[in-house]
Design a protein around this motif. Structure first.
Motif, short mmCIF file in Angstrom:
data_model
loop_
_atom_site.label_atom_id
_atom_site.label_comp_id
_atom_site.label_asym_id
_atom_site.label_seq_id
_atom_site.Cartn_x
_atom_site.Cartn_y
_atom_site.Cartn_z
N GLN A 376 11.64 94.31 45.16
CA GLN A 376 12.57 94.41 46.27
C GLN A 376 13.94 94.89 45.80
O GLN A 376 14.57 95.74 46.42
CB GLN A 376 12.72 93.05 46.97
N PHE A 474 6.85 97.90 52.33
CA PHE A 474 6.95 96.45 52.46
C PHE A 474 8.20 95.90 51.77
O PHE A 474 8.99 95.17 52.37
CB PHE A 474 5.69 95.80 51.88
N LYS A 478 11.39 94.31 53.93
CA LYS A 478 11.23 92.87 54.06
C LYS A 478 12.46 92.13 53.55
O LYS A 478 13.06 92.51 52.55
CB LYS A 478 9.99 92.44 53.24
#
Length: 521
Positions: A376, A474, A478
């Motif tokens: 991320q 994703f 997210k």
């Protein structure tokens, strides 16, 4: 007095809205062919639509290889119709009427419903554009022909196949692993036959299908389709009577509504003994079947209801870096507190054979969360360049080769259909029919093998790219992930390799292998 100059309107200056054109196709149900099929059709329609400066590509809608006679089972077609109703599409292109629908009433109803929305279809093969009302009569005629042909072809093919079943002359154009088709006969491939014998020997000695598949993969061997071995692949070999030299014809059949069924006695089956040279004896085949039946009884697995469900997200996913075995889940009860651990199956049965100690369930989850949070934070440095690299692989030339081969395969199938119709109508003698049919079947087999060879070279990158794009989307959207979820883990992780009690590598489905420390948070 003010001077006024008239400025003439310039029609070219007014930007003209492009027509949003979508394509509809049907693709193979097999996962190893589906991505390639989609890519080739995307390439075709992208080129076709781009050639018209007034058109804009609105996407490819598709269904897996389901019958063109049943609209309610075609989710892709239903999604296309829904987007048309929602005003997202202005025009639709599809390869042929038979690909769109072989049911006359439904075909015309869909065409008319879209026409009421001012959306028209173009059928490439028949060169029919429903924007012109004169095309509707032709469409009605052709779709009626497609519907009747669908049944006629099915009946003729059934007659021809049944006749060859009874005569024992049916040619298995795509024989199982261990055999090749040479001049219409099944011939043993020595290297593959040795692997088949090993599979039966390992089964009789008590090894399960998962362990056998892993052993074959560790030896660097590939299955018939050039892919990795899976338990289901091994099981298919162990249950295939062709390895004894016998063949059972018509183990499946298609009903009048084009539904495929396993034959549990509804139709005649034909046992052809000594059809070809055996790889194993009937005695070994039956002995392996008895072992499988006994293992199923011990694990309470009943035939016909499928395998037991996966109980935990990590089941079958953790691989020992020392011996290659999988890990087993164990619940520990201690006065200081209960905990769940995973331990190498080899170590459980023989500590001297593998020294790998157990690892904690919570530590694996913590390591996974740490790994996914890193993606991320640093997806622009890791995942984006990785995706860009996969996209940079130039598959255009190979995709065009696949398209050309698919055209040849389709023409070959049409020739076989014409030949079957001539035979069933009595226009050609059976001897000529069988001779010509054998030649066409062999040619189809050659074209299919050539297509598979090219497909194998690009399928891996396509699959990895698809998975990498999903992961990138994703992690980039997210919010920070704070809790472990089984679904998230199973979506992106293929397997995990435990190197030591302190180190684990997550082997992601996109092809990346990321190592983390196995320490608590």
């Amino acid at each position: 007095m003010a001077r006024i100059t008239k400025i003439e309107a310039t029609k070219d200056f007014i930007g003209k809205k492009k027509t949003r054109v979508a394509a509809y196709a049907r693709v193979s149900t097999r996962s190893d062919e589906q991505l390639l099929s989609l890519e080739t059709q995307k390439e075709h329609y992208d080129n076709f639509i781009s050639a018209n400066s007034e058109w804009e590509y609105a996407g490819l809608y598709y269904d897996e290889g389901v019958s063109g006679t049943k609209v309610e089972k075609r989710d892709g077609l239903l999604a296309l119709l829904k987007d048309c109703e929602d005003g997202k599409i202005d025009r639709v292109i599809t390869k042929s009427i038979s690909r769109f629908s072989r049911n006359t009433a439904e075909c015309l109803e869909m065409v008319r419903s879209l026409a009421r929305l001012n959306i028209y279809l173009y059928f490439e093969k028949e060169n029919i554009d429903t924007e012109h009302m004169s095309s509707e009569l032709m469409l009605s005629i052709l779709s009626s022909i497609a519907e009747s042909e669908s049944r006629s072809i099915s009946q003729n093919s059934k007659w021809s196949i049944k006749h060859r079943f009874e005569e024992g002359t049916f040619i298995i154009s795509y024989p199982p692993y261990g055999y090749d088709n040479q001049d219409g006969k099944m011939v043993i491939v020595p290297e593959e036959a040795a692997v088949v014998r090993d599979i039966f020997d390992m089964t009789i000695n008590g090894m399960g299908t998962y362990v056998i598949a892993k052993a074959l993969n560790d030896r660097g061997l590939q299955s018939k389709k050039g892919a990795k071995w899976h338990p289901s692949t091994v099981r298919g070999i162990l249950q295939n009577e062709k390895y004894t030299g016998d063949v059972i014809f018509q183990k499946t059949y298609t009903d009048d509504n084009f539904n495929r069924h396993n034959n549990y006695g509804e139709k005649n089956m034909y046992l052809c003994k000594n059809h070809h040279e055996p790889i194993i004896s009937h005695e070994i085949f039956n002995k392996a079947a008895a072992v499988i039946e006994q293992r199923a009884k011990e694990k309470s697995i009943e035939a016909g209801i499928g395998k037991y469900q996966r109980l935990y997200a990590f089941s079958g996913k953790i691989i020992c870096g020392e011996c290659g075995a999988t890990f087993k889940r164990r619940q520990h009860y201690k006065p200081s507190g209960d905990y769940v651990a995973w331990c190498c199956n080899t170590h459980i049965t023989d500590k001297d054979a593998c020294s790998m100690m157990y690892i904690l369930d919570e530590d694996i989850k913590t390591a996974f969360l740490r790994m996914i949070r890193k993606q991320q934070t640093a997806h622009t440095q890791v995942l984006k360049p990785f995706v860009a690299g996969l996209k940079g692989t130039n598959n255009k030339e190979r995709l065009h080769q696949v398209l050309a081969l698919e055209e040849q395969i389709e023409k070959n199938a049409e020739q076989i259909t014409v030949l079957t119709n001539l035979m069933s109508s009595g226009y050609i003698e059976p001897e000529i029919f069988h001779a010509e049919k054998n030649q066409l079947t062999l040619e189809a087999d050659r074209l299919t093998r050539e297509k598979q060879l090219i497909s194998k070279s690009i399928n891996g990158d396509l699959a990895h790219l698809d998975e990498a794009q999903k992961l990138l989307q994703f992690v980039s959207k997210k919010a920070e992930i704070t809790e472990f979820e089984d679904e998230m883990f199973l979506e992106y992780v293929d397997t995990m390799t435990v190197h030591t009690r302190d180190e684990i590598t997550f082997n992601l489905k996109c092809g990346l292998n990321l190592t983390e420390r196995l320490v608590g948070a």
